[in-house]
Design an enzyme around this catalytic site. Sequence first.
Site, PDB file in Angstrom:
ATOM      1  N   HIS A 199      34.058  36.738  42.362  1.00  0.00           N
ATOM      2  CA  HIS A 199      32.985  37.625  42.813  1.00  0.00           C
ATOM      3  C   HIS A 199      31.695  36.854  43.100  1.00  0.00           C
ATOM      4  CE1 HIS A 199      35.284  41.256  42.053  1.00  0.00           C
ATOM      5  NE2 HIS A 199      35.545  40.852  40.834  1.00  0.00           N
ATOM      6  N   GLU A 223      43.784  44.703  33.795  1.00  0.00           N
ATOM      7  CA  GLU A 223      42.722  45.593  34.276  1.00  0.00           C
ATOM      8  C   GLU A 223      43.223  46.648  35.252  1.00  0.00           C
ATOM      9  OE1 GLU A 223      39.930  42.979  36.224  1.00  0.00           O
ATOM     10  OE2 GLU A 223      41.524  41.763  37.075  1.00  0.00           O
ATOM     11  N   ASP A 248      37.116  47.623  35.529  1.00  0.00           N
ATOM     12  CA  ASP A 248      38.318  47.862  36.324  1.00  0.00           C
ATOM     13  C   ASP A 248      39.318  48.718  35.558  1.00  0.00           C
ATOM     14  OD1 ASP A 248      37.739  46.635  38.748  1.00  0.00           O
ATOM     15  OD2 ASP A 248      38.232  44.664  37.985  1.00  0.00           O
TER      16      ASP A 248
END
Length: 256
Positions: free
Chosen positions: A46, A151, A177
């Site tokens: 990310h 997740e 998540d």
Amino acid sequence: MAVNPIKSKLKEGKCVYGSWIRIPSPIIVEALGNVGFDFLHVDMEHSSIDLQMLDYLVLAGYRYNIPLAVRTATQNPADLYRIMDIGYSSFVLPRIESAEQCAHLLKGARYTPAGTRGLGGAVRANGWGEMPLEQHLTEAEDDTLMIIQIESEEGLKNLDAILDVPGIDVVYIGPLDLSQALGYPGQIDHPVVADTIASLIKTIRAKGIAVGIHAATTLQAQAWAEAGIQYFTVALDVSLLQSAGRTVVGQLKNKQ
């Protein structure tokens, strides 16, 4: 190279604490690596951090002897040993959803016969070829720390089979998540999410594997530590910078 200090602390039953690096600068690793964290996570999933930046970040980690774990953005085992040749020995593997996928990735981080990691000749990980091969093979195994993320709904469904894959050191719960997969996006404290996390802790620990999680606050981390979690990330470089900035601005403007 000694046995990974995080592995040693987890085996002793201790809690360890770290934070996330998303700003692509070695200065951030130096700054946060000097405040007392046990480790730092470098986030390639990310952020804009790329392979060349990883080369700089690992050297900054060496400067303050702070262990770094890389969260990958791909599902390619060859990417793991390429990063390991640079000098990293710990990984966070996101979106683990099956035992087959997990085993395929973990093999990429270990030499034969346990895995498929390629021998790269003279690389930073073996002192640019100065380390004897047998020593490098032994130390690489001792130092490697593999963290997998559960997740998703698929990951939850296949959890028991995933936990039987050899080589997992930490199962790291992604609460945001996970809450989304359970139908309550962002609601970490929802009873369904909280109960699922509690169940995960019990199941994972029963397999002799450490549990990790990202905590939004230090109080949340303390509560989860009491529930049996040992491995924590708290905040990230961007949020820490913003928080400090807001505090300073608030103090200045409140005096006007």
